[in-house]
Write an enzyme that holds these catalytic residues in place. Structure first.
Site: not given
Ligand code: NAD
Length: 392
Positions: A49, A53, A74, A111-112, A139-140, A234, A271
């Protein structure tokens, strides 16, 4: 101290608390100004969170429907002269503003993937909310340690053959060819372990068994498809295999009947995670140029606000023929993609600034860490030690 950006490779090792706060506030203001669907969640758990996204999902749920939110993050607090991570500052700002607005918002940091964090979240739901009606899984992560102590590391590689295409070096702003090598079988399996649906299902099962999941609860996780040029890297690559698993898990969970599970296919955006994928940042900067010129560019908050209000909580959720929510509808529009394809074919180091919105890419990259927000005095002495109210 005066906090300046320190970029190392794909990340910035510093973050600005006031900048993060201003950017969270502007996302909140955006959502407040949008029309909201009548139907909506009331008690939402967002896993991942603190950024991107997931943060935008939390803000959209809270400010579209007045939803109570629990976030799993995290992130690291500040320590001495080291700033906190931007996810920490974002979460501190969100909780503070939400509380001023009379909204419930608490956070669990850890750690989620672990059982310990799942248990902590369940206890918090029991104590404060009773049950949740919506679970966002965003999560990413680069790695996951499973209950037996095995650590799996995800890779961003092709499957089968190597793939050569253009990429951008953001440091010296040059375009060159890069060859991405195929992942081994073990690497593909590890990527599926980290970014596939196993842990998502573990969460839903744990919440259900603890009796903290409402009847008719909804859950969503996020995916990406994109155009042909990014497919080997991808959609058809190691991360794509994990996303296939995520989608199969959504279908499985819905079929089992306890939740309605959705995959939302989101737009490519800057991101912390996408910055690390070869080829994709060049595609994103061309995409930004084309979508901005046509007036249809969106960031995470526009995407997630639209997801909640127009798709996930429409009177009937809006999906494609395969049951996926398509937030990439504008990105994948024919006019946009043919223009992107043309620019992609022509782009070189020499014509980079005419063919790609590098300034927009960089602006978004710095904003991930709280730099470049309007109205923030970046020369001011700033205390990096900021508390997240529900954590301390
Ligand atoms: P991001 O890096 O901005 O956010 C990821 C979040 O996950 C962060 O808040 C991070 O702290 C948290 N996180 C990571 N490991 C963790 C753990 N072990 N425990 C708890 N929290 C943890 O990434 P994002 O781009 O927002 O990605 C989120 C989702 O959206 C992913 O599934 C990604 O594949 C998907 N997505 C991203 C894009 C893009 O272009 N950025 C496009 C489509 C889909």
């Amino acid at each position: 101290m005066i906090i300046k950006p320190k970029v190392r490779g794909f990340i910035c090792t510093t973050a600005h608390p006031e900048g993060c706060k201003a950017l969270v506030r502007s996302q909140i203001e955006y959502v407040k100004a949008q029309p909201h669907s009548e139907k909506g969640p009331k008690k939402v758990l967002v896993i991942g969170a603190s950024m991107g996204y997931g943060l935008a999902s939390r803000i959209s749920a809270a400010y579209s429907y007045g939803a109570a939110t629990i976030g799993v993050i995290f992130d690291k607090p500040a320590s001495g002269a080291r700033t906190a991570s931007s996810g920490w500052y974002n979460t501190a700002a969100f909780e503070e503003i939400a509380s001023e607005d009379g909204l419930y918002a608490k956070t669990v940091n850890g750690d989620a993937y672990s059982k310990e964090i799942k248990d902590q979240v369940i206890e918090l739901i029991k104590k404060d909310l009773g049950k949740v009606d919506c679970v966002i899984y965003s999560l990413a992560a680069p790695r996951r340690t499973t209950a037996d102590g095995t650590m799996y590391t995800s890779v961003l590689k092709t499957v089968g053959e190597s793939y050569t295409n253009k990429t951008i070096n953001l440091k010296d702003e040059t375009v060159s060819d890069i060859t991405v090598e195929p992942a081994t079988e073990d690497e593909i399996n590890a990527t599926v372990k980290v970014m596939g649906g196993e842990d998502w299902k573990d969460w839903i099962k744990a919440l259900d068994e603890a009796g903290v999941l409402e009847e008719n609860a909804v859950t969503a996780a996020y995916s990406y498809i994109g155009p042909d040029i990014t497919h080997p890297m991808y959609a058809d690559g190691s991360i794509g295999k994990a996303k296939d698993h995520l989608f199969a898990t959504a279908k499985e969970m819905t079929a089992e009947g306890r939740v309605k599970a959705y995959i939302s296919v989101n737009k490519a955006l800057v991101t912390q995670s996408s910055a690390a994928i070869p080829i994709v940042p060049l595609y994103i900067s061309i995409l930004y140029m084309v979508m901005k010129a046509k007036g249809v560019h969106e960031g995470c908050i526009e995407q997630m606000c639209r997801l909640f209000n127009e798709k996930l909580y429409a009177s009937v959720p809006v999906t494609d023929d395969e049951g996926r929510i398509r937030m990439d509808d504008l990105e994948m529009g024919e006019e946009i993609q043919s223009e992107v394809h043309k620019l992609w074919t022509e782009i070189t180091t020499e014509n980079l600034s005419d063919h790609a919105d590098l300034a927009g890419y960089n602006e978004d990259f710095y904003k991930l860490f709280g730099f470049g927000a309007e109205g923030v005095d970046y020369e001011a002495d700033t205390d990096p030690a900021v508390m997240i109210p529900s954590i301390g």
